[in-house]
Scaffold this motif. Sequence first.
Motif, PDB file in Angstrom:
ATOM      1  N   LEU A   1      24.120   1.336 -49.672  1.00  0.00           N
ATOM      2  CA  LEU A   1      24.602  -0.031 -49.412  1.00  0.00           C
ATOM      3  C   LEU A   1      26.114   0.005 -49.191  1.00  0.00           C
ATOM      4  CD1 LEU A   1      23.869  -3.072 -49.277  1.00  0.00           C
ATOM      5  CD2 LEU A   1      24.557  -3.199 -51.677  1.00  0.00           C
ATOM      6  N   GLU A   2      26.825   0.743 -50.060  1.00  0.00           N
ATOM      7  CA  GLU A   2      28.283   0.777 -49.939  1.00  0.00           C
ATOM      8  C   GLU A   2      28.693   1.398 -48.605  1.00  0.00           C
ATOM      9  OE1 GLU A   2      31.004   1.737 -53.351  1.00  0.00           O
ATOM     10  OE2 GLU A   2      31.651   3.271 -51.962  1.00  0.00           O
ATOM     11  N   ALA A   3      27.982   2.453 -48.196  1.00  0.00           N
ATOM     12  CA  ALA A   3      28.299   3.118 -46.939  1.00  0.00           C
ATOM     13  C   ALA A   3      28.105   2.159 -45.769  1.00  0.00           C
ATOM     14  CB  ALA A   3      27.427   4.355 -46.761  1.00  0.00           C
ATOM     15  N   ARG A   4      27.022   1.357 -45.835  1.00  0.00           N
ATOM     16  CA  ARG A   4      26.738   0.412 -44.750  1.00  0.00           C
ATOM     17  C   ARG A   4      27.801  -0.678 -44.704  1.00  0.00           C
ATOM     18  NH1 ARG A   4      20.678  -0.407 -45.061  1.00  0.00           N
ATOM     19  NH2 ARG A   4      21.287  -2.021 -46.512  1.00  0.00           N
ATOM     20  N   LEU A   5      28.185  -1.137 -45.893  1.00  0.00           N
ATOM     21  CA  LEU A   5      29.220  -2.165 -46.014  1.00  0.00           C
ATOM     22  C   LEU A   5      30.527  -1.670 -45.396  1.00  0.00           C
ATOM     23  CD1 LEU A   5      29.104  -4.895 -47.834  1.00  0.00           C
ATOM     24  CD2 LEU A   5      30.717  -3.653 -49.279  1.00  0.00           C
ATOM     25  N   LEU A   6      30.863  -0.433 -45.711  1.00  0.00           N
ATOM     26  CA  LEU A   6      32.124   0.125 -45.203  1.00  0.00           C
ATOM     27  C   LEU A   6      32.046   0.377 -43.707  1.00  0.00           C
ATOM     28  CD1 LEU A   6      33.146   2.512 -48.127  1.00  0.00           C
ATOM     29  CD2 LEU A   6      34.266   0.390 -47.436  1.00  0.00           C
ATOM     30  N   ALA A   7      30.859   0.763 -43.204  1.00  0.00           N
ATOM     31  CA  ALA A   7      30.697   0.984 -41.762  1.00  0.00           C
ATOM     32  C   ALA A   7      30.886  -0.324 -41.004  1.00  0.00           C
ATOM     33  CB  ALA A   7      29.326   1.591 -41.474  1.00  0.00           C
ATOM     34  N   LYS A   8      30.303  -1.395 -41.545  1.00  0.00           N
ATOM     35  CA  LYS A   8      30.451  -2.727 -40.941  1.00  0.00           C
ATOM     36  C   LYS A   8      31.928  -3.131 -40.964  1.00  0.00           C
ATOM     37  CE  LYS A   8      29.556  -6.970 -39.592  1.00  0.00           C
ATOM     38  NZ  LYS A   8      29.880  -7.072 -38.174  1.00  0.00           N
ATOM     39  N   ASN A   9      32.578  -2.863 -42.101  1.00  0.00           N
ATOM     40  CA  ASN A   9      33.996  -3.194 -42.225  1.00  0.00           C
ATOM     41  C   ASN A   9      34.831  -2.447 -41.188  1.00  0.00           C
ATOM     42  OD1 ASN A   9      36.253  -4.430 -44.018  1.00  0.00           O
ATOM     43  ND2 ASN A   9      36.846  -2.301 -43.726  1.00  0.00           N
ATOM     44  N   ASP A  10      34.508  -1.172 -40.986  1.00  0.00           N
ATOM     45  CA  ASP A  10      35.280  -0.355 -40.038  1.00  0.00           C
ATOM     46  C   ASP A  10      35.162  -0.878 -38.609  1.00  0.00           C
ATOM     47  OD1 ASP A  10      36.240   1.197 -42.031  1.00  0.00           O
ATOM     48  OD2 ASP A  10      34.944   2.933 -41.637  1.00  0.00           O
ATOM     49  N   GLU A  11      33.987  -1.427 -38.276  1.00  0.00           N
ATOM     50  CA  GLU A  11      33.787  -2.004 -36.942  1.00  0.00           C
ATOM     51  C   GLU A  11      34.726  -3.187 -36.721  1.00  0.00           C
ATOM     52  OE1 GLU A  11      29.811  -3.425 -35.706  1.00  0.00           O
ATOM     53  OE2 GLU A  11      29.149  -1.447 -36.456  1.00  0.00           O
ATOM     54  N   VAL A  12      34.760  -4.074 -37.712  1.00  0.00           N
ATOM     55  CA  VAL A  12      35.615  -5.264 -37.603  1.00  0.00           C
ATOM     56  C   VAL A  12      37.085  -4.842 -37.639  1.00  0.00           C
ATOM     57  CG1 VAL A  12      36.182  -7.521 -38.593  1.00  0.00           C
ATOM     58  CG2 VAL A  12      33.831  -6.671 -38.685  1.00  0.00           C
ATOM     59  N   ALA A  13      37.398  -3.839 -38.465  1.00  0.00           N
ATOM     60  CA  ALA A  13      38.772  -3.339 -38.533  1.00  0.00           C
ATOM     61  C   ALA A  13      39.203  -2.808 -37.164  1.00  0.00           C
ATOM     62  CB  ALA A  13      38.884  -2.233 -39.585  1.00  0.00           C
ATOM     63  N   TRP A  14      38.272  -2.149 -36.490  1.00  0.00           N
ATOM     64  CA  TRP A  14      38.597  -1.627 -35.168  1.00  0.00           C
ATOM     65  C   TRP A  14      38.921  -2.777 -34.192  1.00  0.00           C
ATOM     66  CZ3 TRP A  14      40.377   2.696 -33.479  1.00  0.00           C
ATOM     67  CH2 TRP A  14      40.500   2.861 -32.103  1.00  0.00           C
ATOM     68  N   ALA A  15      38.134  -3.846 -34.283  1.00  0.00           N
ATOM     69  CA  ALA A  15      38.393  -5.021 -33.431  1.00  0.00           C
ATOM     70  C   ALA A  15      39.771  -5.616 -33.764  1.00  0.00           C
ATOM     71  CB  ALA A  15      37.292  -6.061 -33.618  1.00  0.00           C
ATOM     72  N   ASN A  16      40.097  -5.692 -35.051  1.00  0.00           N
ATOM     73  CA  ASN A  16      41.428  -6.184 -35.452  1.00  0.00           C
ATOM     74  C   ASN A  16      42.520  -5.305 -34.850  1.00  0.00           C
ATOM     75  OD1 ASN A  16      40.216  -8.131 -37.018  1.00  0.00           O
ATOM     76  ND2 ASN A  16      40.665  -7.130 -38.990  1.00  0.00           N
ATOM     77  N   ARG A  17      42.328  -3.985 -34.973  1.00  0.00           N
ATOM     78  CA  ARG A  17      43.333  -3.038 -34.514  1.00  0.00           C
ATOM     79  C   ARG A  17      43.549  -3.179 -33.006  1.00  0.00           C
ATOM     80  NH1 ARG A  17      41.777   1.134 -37.380  1.00  0.00           N
ATOM     81  NH2 ARG A  17      43.455   0.785 -38.864  1.00  0.00           N
ATOM     82  N   THR A  18      42.455  -3.380 -32.290  1.00  0.00           N
ATOM     83  CA  THR A  18      42.519  -3.541 -30.838  1.00  0.00           C
ATOM     84  C   THR A  18      43.283  -4.816 -30.479  1.00  0.00           C
ATOM     85  OG1 THR A  18      40.393  -2.427 -30.675  1.00  0.00           O
ATOM     86  CG2 THR A  18      41.100  -3.671 -28.747  1.00  0.00           C
ATOM     87  N   TRP A  19      42.972  -5.898 -31.203  1.00  0.00           N
ATOM     88  CA  TRP A  19      43.651  -7.178 -30.950  1.00  0.00           C
ATOM     89  C   TRP A  19      45.144  -7.054 -31.255  1.00  0.00           C
ATOM     90  CZ3 TRP A  19      46.823 -10.835 -32.938  1.00  0.00           C
ATOM     91  CH2 TRP A  19      46.852 -12.085 -32.286  1.00  0.00           C
ATOM     92  N   LEU A  20      45.450  -6.439 -32.388  1.00  0.00           N
ATOM     93  CA  LEU A  20      46.857  -6.308 -32.797  1.00  0.00           C
ATOM     94  C   LEU A  20      47.635  -5.444 -31.821  1.00  0.00           C
ATOM     95  CD1 LEU A  20      46.216  -5.870 -36.630  1.00  0.00           C
ATOM     96  CD2 LEU A  20      47.326  -7.851 -35.542  1.00  0.00           C
ATOM     97  N   ALA A  21      46.984  -4.390 -31.302  1.00  0.00           N
ATOM     98  CA  ALA A  21      47.649  -3.532 -30.318  1.00  0.00           C
ATOM     99  C   ALA A  21      47.882  -4.292 -29.020  1.00  0.00           C
ATOM    100  CB  ALA A  21      46.809  -2.287 -30.064  1.00  0.00           C
ATOM    101  N   ALA A  22      46.864  -5.028 -28.586  1.00  0.00           N
ATOM    102  CA  ALA A  22      46.971  -5.779 -27.323  1.00  0.00           C
ATOM    103  C   ALA A  22      48.084  -6.819 -27.404  1.00  0.00           C
ATOM    104  CB  ALA A  22      45.639  -6.443 -26.996  1.00  0.00           C
ATOM    105  N   HIS A  23      48.306  -7.359 -28.613  1.00  0.00           N
ATOM    106  CA  HIS A  23      49.331  -8.399 -28.780  1.00  0.00           C
ATOM    107  C   HIS A  23      50.622  -7.846 -29.360  1.00  0.00           C
ATOM    108  CE1 HIS A  23      45.640 -10.691 -28.249  1.00  0.00           C
ATOM    109  NE2 HIS A  23      46.419 -11.684 -27.847  1.00  0.00           N
ATOM    110  N   ASP A  24      50.673  -6.522 -29.492  1.00  0.00           N
ATOM    111  CA  ASP A  24      51.897  -5.875 -29.964  1.00  0.00           C
ATOM    112  C   ASP A  24      52.369  -6.452 -31.305  1.00  0.00           C
ATOM    113  OD1 ASP A  24      54.140  -4.278 -30.019  1.00  0.00           O
ATOM    114  OD2 ASP A  24      55.301  -5.523 -28.632  1.00  0.00           O
ATOM    115  N   VAL A  25      51.423  -6.570 -32.224  1.00  0.00           N
ATOM    116  CA  VAL A  25      51.748  -7.049 -33.578  1.00  0.00           C
ATOM    117  C   VAL A  25      51.610  -5.861 -34.535  1.00  0.00           C
ATOM    118  CG1 VAL A  25      51.137  -8.637 -35.454  1.00  0.00           C
ATOM    119  CG2 VAL A  25      50.896  -9.372 -33.061  1.00  0.00           C
ATOM    120  N   VAL A  26      52.735  -5.364 -35.014  1.00  0.00           N
ATOM    121  CA  VAL A  26      52.712  -4.216 -35.925  1.00  0.00           C
ATOM    122  C   VAL A  26      52.411  -4.719 -37.341  1.00  0.00           C
ATOM    123  CG1 VAL A  26      54.067  -2.343 -36.923  1.00  0.00           C
ATOM    124  CG2 VAL A  26      54.265  -2.873 -34.488  1.00  0.00           C
TER     125      VAL A  26
END
Length: 223
Positions: A1-26
């Motif tokens: 369960l914890e592994a699945r939770l963290l995998a789901k989290n990593d997906e959303v984190a990746w989307a955040n990272r992509t958005w932040l990079a696209a908007h140049d927000v460090v």
Amino acid sequence: LEARLLAKNDEVAWANRTWLAAHDVVTLNLMGAPGAGKTALLERTVPALGGEVPVSVLEGDQDTERDAERIRAIGANVAQINTGPGCHLDAEMVARGIEGLAPPPGSLMFVENVGNLVCPALFDLGEHLKVVVLSVTEGDDKPLKYPHMFRVADALVLHKIDLLPHVPFDLERGLENARRVRPGLRTFGLSSQTGEGLDAWLAWLRRIRPAAKASARLGGAAP
Ligand code: MG
Ligand code: ZN
């Protein structure tokens, strides 16, 4: 369960990272125990950057708007996330927080995590850098007792150094312990009360902006 939770989290984190990079927000994720002085550090840091760069702050706490009010008082763009019984921020909460905050392009964003030296270390938020704040009142053995937090950190702020004469914290031993779990860890000894050590911290923040943009984390493969 914890592994699945963290995998789901990593997906959303990746989307955040992509958005932040696209908007140049460090983005920096500030972590540390309750009372380490994360908010006090921000109260010093944000005005000291003196409008060189727009700064937004995402505040995480179980309850209350207290920290958001403190940050609002110094004139930064701020939003508060309350986790209720939760003991850390996750990428989904940060995604919603970013929507509310709308940090402008070319800006700096601090995420102040829930006060906790344990599980915030497990959750990628999509930030560029992780900073752990350890106050000298907490004891120089903390890096050994909570190694995961120090292992994932890009920098350590050794906080409240003005209190060193009054507490048993051994500065050399504290640094040695931190570097034992995280060799080469960048460290800033700092007091938000007196301002001692603030300059080196600010100089680093100014330097990491372009460096973080070009970092391998941003250019790395999606999970
Ligand atoms: Mg706080
Ligand atoms: Zn937690």
